[in-house]
Structures are given as C-alpha cells and as structure tokens.
Design a protein around this motif. Structure first.
Motif, short mmCIF file in Angstrom:
data_model
loop_
_atom_site.label_atom_id
_atom_site.label_comp_id
_atom_site.label_asym_id
_atom_site.label_seq_id
_atom_site.Cartn_x
_atom_site.Cartn_y
_atom_site.Cartn_z
N GLY A 55 0.80 -1.21 0.00
CA GLY A 55 0.00 0.00 0.00
C GLY A 55 0.82 1.25 0.00
O GLY A 55 2.06 1.24 -0.20
N SER A 56 0.14 2.35 0.25
CA SER A 56 0.79 3.66 0.24
C SER A 56 1.79 3.81 1.37
O SER A 56 2.63 4.72 1.35
CB SER A 56 -0.28 4.76 0.35
N ARG A 88 -4.18 3.67 1.54
CA ARG A 88 -4.63 2.76 0.48
C ARG A 88 -3.84 1.46 0.56
O ARG A 88 -2.65 1.48 0.89
CB ARG A 88 -4.46 3.41 -0.88
N TYR A 89 -4.49 0.35 0.24
CA TYR A 89 -3.80 -0.94 0.34
C TYR A 89 -4.47 -1.97 -0.57
O TYR A 89 -5.61 -1.81 -1.03
CB TYR A 89 -3.80 -1.44 1.79
N GLN A 90 -3.74 -3.04 -0.85
CA GLN A 90 -4.26 -4.24 -1.49
C GLN A 90 -3.51 -5.44 -0.90
O GLN A 90 -2.49 -5.29 -0.23
CB GLN A 90 -4.05 -4.19 -3.01
N THR A 111 -13.17 2.34 -0.17
CA THR A 111 -12.38 2.10 -1.37
C THR A 111 -12.02 3.44 -1.99
O THR A 111 -12.63 4.47 -1.70
CB THR A 111 -13.17 1.28 -2.40
N GLU A 112 -11.02 3.40 -2.89
CA GLU A 112 -10.71 4.63 -3.61
C GLU A 112 -11.65 4.78 -4.80
O GLU A 112 -12.29 3.82 -5.24
CB GLU A 112 -9.25 4.64 -4.05
N ALA A 118 -7.83 0.26 -5.35
CA ALA A 118 -7.29 -0.04 -4.03
C ALA A 118 -8.36 0.07 -2.97
O ALA A 118 -9.35 0.81 -3.10
CB ALA A 118 -6.13 0.90 -3.70
N SER A 119 -8.17 -0.68 -1.90
CA SER A 119 -8.99 -0.54 -0.70
C SER A 119 -8.41 0.59 0.15
O SER A 119 -7.26 0.99 -0.02
CB SER A 119 -9.01 -1.85 0.08
N VAL A 120 -9.22 1.08 1.07
CA VAL A 120 -8.81 2.20 1.93
C VAL A 120 -9.09 1.81 3.38
O VAL A 120 -10.17 1.27 3.68
CB VAL A 120 -9.56 3.49 1.58
#
Length: 628
Positions: A55-56, A88-90, A111-112, A118-120
């Motif tokens: 993720g970020s 944000r992540y996956q 989610t974004e 990406a998920s948030v």
C-alpha cells in the motif's frame, strides 16, 4: 485493541459460517498494539501459498509486510504499525502455481474512487447518529400497519450540478430528502451503493460488499444521508446483490488462485448472460461473507431494509441456461437447495438482529412461499415484487383502447393471486431502460391520451393491493427513458401537464396514507372486493377497498370515451364524496367529474345494496370515499 493473530473462537465461527460480526474481524482495522498505533490486516485465502499487504505505507512492496497464516482456517493476518485511516492498500496473493495477484480487500469498508481499485483503511470512529427515535419506532410498529410508498433512485443521475457533476451524499441529503417528503413517499430505495467498477452496471456488479461507493463521498457522508432521512421521517432501503459478482481481476474471482467464492464448474459458477460468477452458497465461509455484508449495512449504516436482487437466478440451477448446461441438485431437480438455505438463514438473522427491517425479494417467477414463514416452508421475505401485475398492466396500457375490451383479463387476472404473497407493486428502473421507453412513452395514443393513461396507471398502482414503488422521473412523466449518464429532465416541470403528474403523485400518496383501507394489512383479501370486473365492452372496472375505519370505491374508465349516467354499485348508503379524480384539470386532465357530495340511492346494483350514477371521465379513475 488487537493482535496480529485472530482468536480461535473468531476463526472457528467463521469456518462454521456463523460469525455475524465478521466485519469487525476480517479486513483492515485500526488498533493499538505494544504501545503503537497501526492496523490489523486479515484476509481469507486458504489456498494461497503466501499473502502480504501492500500500500501507500510501504511503496506497494510485496516483501515488506507479509501476513501470517492463522492455523488451519485459511485466514492470514498481521499487525502493521504506523498505518492510519485513509491509507490505500491491497493484498498481494501468491498462488500455488507461483503467480502473484494484487487483490482488493473483500472486507474493505472503504475504497478509492474508480478507476482506482485499491482498498482504503476506514476510520471506524463514532458517527453522531440522531435517529434513535426512528429506530425504536421501526422496531415497535409492524411495517404492515403503516403505508409503504417507495421512491426508487439512482443517486448519480437523480440530479446534477450545472457542470454535469453528480451530487455527493451531503448534497443529496439537502435536496432529495425535502423533495421526497413533499411528494409523500415513506421510503427511498437506492440502487446499489456497494462499490462497483463500472458506472454502466448501476452497482449490480459489485466488487465491494462492505464499502459504500466512493463516487459520492466517504462512509460517514453516507451515514449522514441515512441519518438525515431518518430524522425527517424517511426510511432507506438498499438494493443488495448476493446472486452474482463480476470477474474483474482485483475482485473476488479466483481470489487465491482457486474458485474460492464461486463454483469451479461453469455450469454452476457462471452466468453467461451477465458475464458474472455465481456464489458458492454451499461453502460456509461464503455464506458468512454474504450474510455478514447484509448485517453490516443494517448495523453500521442503520438502513431499514434490503431489496435482494435477482432472487430467481439464485433459486434455479437452470436459470438462463440451455439444456445440458446446468447440473441438477442431489435429488435430480432444478432447485438450488444451498441458495434456498442461504436465503432462509439471511432473512431469519436480519429479522432477529434488527427487528422491523424489510427484506424484499425481486423474484420474477411463481416460486411458492417467497414471503411465507420459514416454519411453513417459505423463504421468509417480507415482500416480493409483483412482476406479473407490472407486466400485465403495462402491456394492457400499450394497447389502443379500441382493443382493450379483448384483453380485459390483463386487468383482472392479477387478483387471482394478489394475496398469495405479500406483494410490492414495482414501476422500477428495469422498465425504463434499454429501449423500453419511459412510462409515459409506453402509453398508447396521442400526447393527451398518453398523459391520461399514465395518470390511470399511477392511480391503479396506488389503489391496488400491495406496497408501492415508483422509479424517479415517473412522478413527473419524463418522456425520455432513463440513462445513468444524465440527470432527470427537470425542465419538464415548467410544463403544467408534467407538474400535474407531480401533483397527482403527491395527492395519491396523501390519499394512500390517510386511508388505512389502502394499506392496513394490504396483503389480506379482506381489504379488497370487486364491485364489477366484467364490463369488458366498456373497459371499466370498479372495486372496493375497506378497513374497519373506512371504505373507498375506485372506478376506472380505460377508454377515451366519457361515460355519463354510469351506474355503480355501492356497499353502503348515505353520502359519498369524490376524493380524487385523475381527470382533474389540476393534474392536466379535461376536468370532467361529479358533485362533491353524492347521495347513494336505494337501488341494488352490481350485487351491492346501493348505487349511484356517475360521469366517468375519459381515460381516468375516480376514488369515492364513504362519509359515515
């Protein structure tokens, strides 16, 4: 507080399919561990050879934060310090054949915005709800004792800004709530707000079963809309889609390299007509995932009900499949026994845990007992869409009036089964897209006749047994069929005829709410009685709606011929009054009507002890109210 490994009790419940707070366990959850703030990430991927979170916060590096497998339950988890809400992540899922796939979190609660996938990490703070009185009243008062009139809408195309940008949740709350209340509806129904990648799917191809779409704002922004509705006395129903899901590569399809959420065999696991995959309702964890999603929307967002989409596609193994392209059940039949068990469990749990919520089935066949109690073999829904009434009525109103006398049964046949289920009468989005034309455009005749026919349709819907649903734009007679790409044609309201439709809907809702005869136990045959259903030569029908409090007689003339001196039977003597005339000039009609006070004559007619002569306006309906 949290740990990097989930408790055996949580995992055991999930493996059995009975963890009803799954949304508090799997997914991304901010927590505090070892004196450090961070996020616990957890995901079910039993056949993966490895899982990490990217993720970020780690430059999307799959080697930085691997997850650990929790025993033999197939769940991977880890605590990652320093991650905060908004990140944000996956999940980087490594399959057993060596491939690495980036996947969205199936349990993501935010989610974004598309086209991002990406998920948030969601902030599960404390939203300042102010709807306690509404929720308490909902739990106390049975829905069948109240009027139920639903305004269905697609939030992205109801209204736009001048720039063409759709409204966000806050702007919808400011504009939609007073508009719907002024029209007199009791609920709104939102087409799916679960996250979805394609605008043109309208939300019916869901990738985020726990996340409100980012198109219109944050999760708390959506809560604010629901809160505003409840504080204003308006219920909120969501369309929810457990029947199928898309095969987008960031979604649920072959999530860990195997057919995890779906069936491996396409004869069970794929709807070719929709290009979607079918959930495996026989797998405990999949059932738990779906039921957990339903409970989540009722819990975290206080919604008042779920309209379950495409139930027929779940019930039948051969749904939209040619011979030889489906597999029978263990008894050799076409019924999906696992889906039946899932739907029963879903309805039972939603009603148990959230008294007063509505579970509504969009079921298009004659499957028996959709709204019957489970102890008598039913599925346990509260309401079923009456697709037969909708199709028959629209087909009839498409006919030139000169031919309607030969198709009178389209008006009357529905009463043969109207009380076999608890029905909702839908004039929904499905009927005004894909070349079907708007409701107004479907009506036969010239422009005047089309408008009169639509007024007839609306009056029939509001007086016929069953709850009501009208899709946006129908309330002011939109000419163009609906498109998700543009807002409704609000400029039409400058035309008095279109404003007349809006006034008619407002008055129909007023009459409906004011007369228990139209809604109280509206699914019971005692509330309805034909006065005359046999006058096919003149295309006239009449019926009685009654309760302990009131009696209403409704008369319909489905031809453009005014009928003066038409005698109609009445169940009681005394004074009757014309409380609504769809031909009123106020609604855009020709203004043919009757005296405000009508004295019943002691002349038996149509098997009734009294009668009165009326002027029946052309292509119009009259509602007569008894004055005790």
């Amino acid at each position: 507080m949290g740990t990097d490994l989930l408790s055996d009790f949580d995992l055991h419940l999930f493996s059995e399919g009975h963890h009803w707070h799954l949304y508090n366990v799997l997914g991304a959850h901010p927590c505090h561990q070892g004196g450090t703030d961070g996020v616990r990430f957890s995901v079910w991927a039993p056949y993966a050879s490895g899982v990490s979170v990217v993720g970020s916060f780690n430059d999307w590096d799959g080697d930085t934060h691997p997850l650990r497998r929790n025993g033999g339950y197939g769940v991977w988890s880890a605590f990652v310090p320093g991650v905060h809400p908004g990140a944000r992540y996956q999940f980087a899922v490594r399959t057993r054949d060596g491939r690495c796939q980036l996947r969205g979190d199936p349990m993501a609660q935010q989610t974004e915005h598309r086209p991002g996938t990406a998920s948030v990490v969601a902030d599960r703070g404390h939203f300042p709800w102010g709807d306690g009185d509404w929720l308490n009243r909902r739990a106390r008062e049975p829905w069948s004792h109240r009027p139920l009139s639903i305004y269905e809408l697609h939030p992205g195309s109801w209204r736009h800004h001048g720039s063409g940008r759709w409204l966000n949740w806050q702007e919808l709350a400011e504009q939609l709530v007073p508009y719907v209340l002024e029209l007199g509806f009791t609920h709104i129904e939102l087409m799916p707000v679960t996250e979805h990648p394609l605008d043109e799917s309208w939300g019916y191809q869901t990738t985020g079963y726990y996340a409100p779409t980012a198109r219109y704002g944050s999760p708390d922004d959506f809560r604010a809309l629901v809160n505003a509705c409840h504080r204003a006395g308006l219920g909120v129903i969501l369309d929810w889609v457990p029947g199928h899901f898309p095969d987008d590569p960031h979604g649920l399809a072959r999530f860990d390299g195997t057919a995890l959420y779906e069936h491996d065999d396409p004869r069970l696991g794929r709807h070719e007509g929709w290009g979607t995959l079918v959930f495996n309702y026989g797998r405990n964890e999949v059932r738990n995932f779906l039921i957990g999603s339903a409970l989540f929307w009722l819990d975290a967002y206080h919604v008042d009900g779920l309209r379950v989409d495409a139930v027929a596609s779940m019930l039948y193994l051969d749904y939209d499949r040619p011979p030889g392209d489906w597999l029978p059940n263990l008894h050799g039949g076409r019924e999906n026994l696992e889906a039946i068990g899932f739907l029963r469990e879903l309805n039972n749990l939603c009603h148990q845990r959230f008294p007063g919520v509505l579970m509504i089935a969009e079921e298009s066949t004659s499957w028996p007992g959709v709204t019957h109690p489970q102890e008598t073999g039913g599925l346990g829904f509260d309401l079923k869409w009456n697709m037969g009434w909708m199709h028959d009525t629209l087909d009839y109103l498409r006919l030139d009036p000169i031919f309607r006398q030969y198709h009178h049964d389209r008006l009357t046949f529905g009463l043969m089964y109207a009380f076999t289920e608890q029905f909702l009468l839908p004039l929904s989005h499905d009927e005004v897209v894909h070349g079907k034309g708007s409701l107004l455009a479907k009506m036969s005749g010239d422009r005047w006749q089309q408008r009169a026919n639509l007024r007839l349709l609306l009056t029939l819907q509001f007086t016929y047994p069953g709850a009501k649903l009208l899709f946006m734009g129908g309330e002011f007679g939109q000419w163009r069929e609906w498109s998700e790409r543009r807002e409704l044609d609000w400029h039409l309201l400058a035309d008095s005829d279109h404003a007349g439709f809006q006034r008619l809907v407002q008055d129909l809702n007023r009459v409906y709410a004011a007369h228990p005869a139209l809604y109280l136990d509206g699914c019971c045959p005692e509330t309805f009685r034909w006065i005359d259903c046999h006058d096919s030569p003149q295309s006239v029908i009449s019926f009685l709606r009654q309760s302990d409090e009131a009696r209403l007689v409704v008369v319909f003339n489905f031809t453009p011929v005014p009928r003066r001196g038409y005698r109609i039977g009445l169940p009681a003597g005394g004074v009757w009054r014309e409380c609504l005339n769809s031909d009123s000039a106020y609604y855009g009609g020709s203004n043919l009507g009757n005296a405000y006070r009508l004295e019943a004559e002691d002349v038996p007619w149509m098997s009734q002890p009294y009668s009165v002569t009326l002027s029946l306006p052309p292509l119009a309906a009259l509602i007569l109210e008894h004055q005790p």
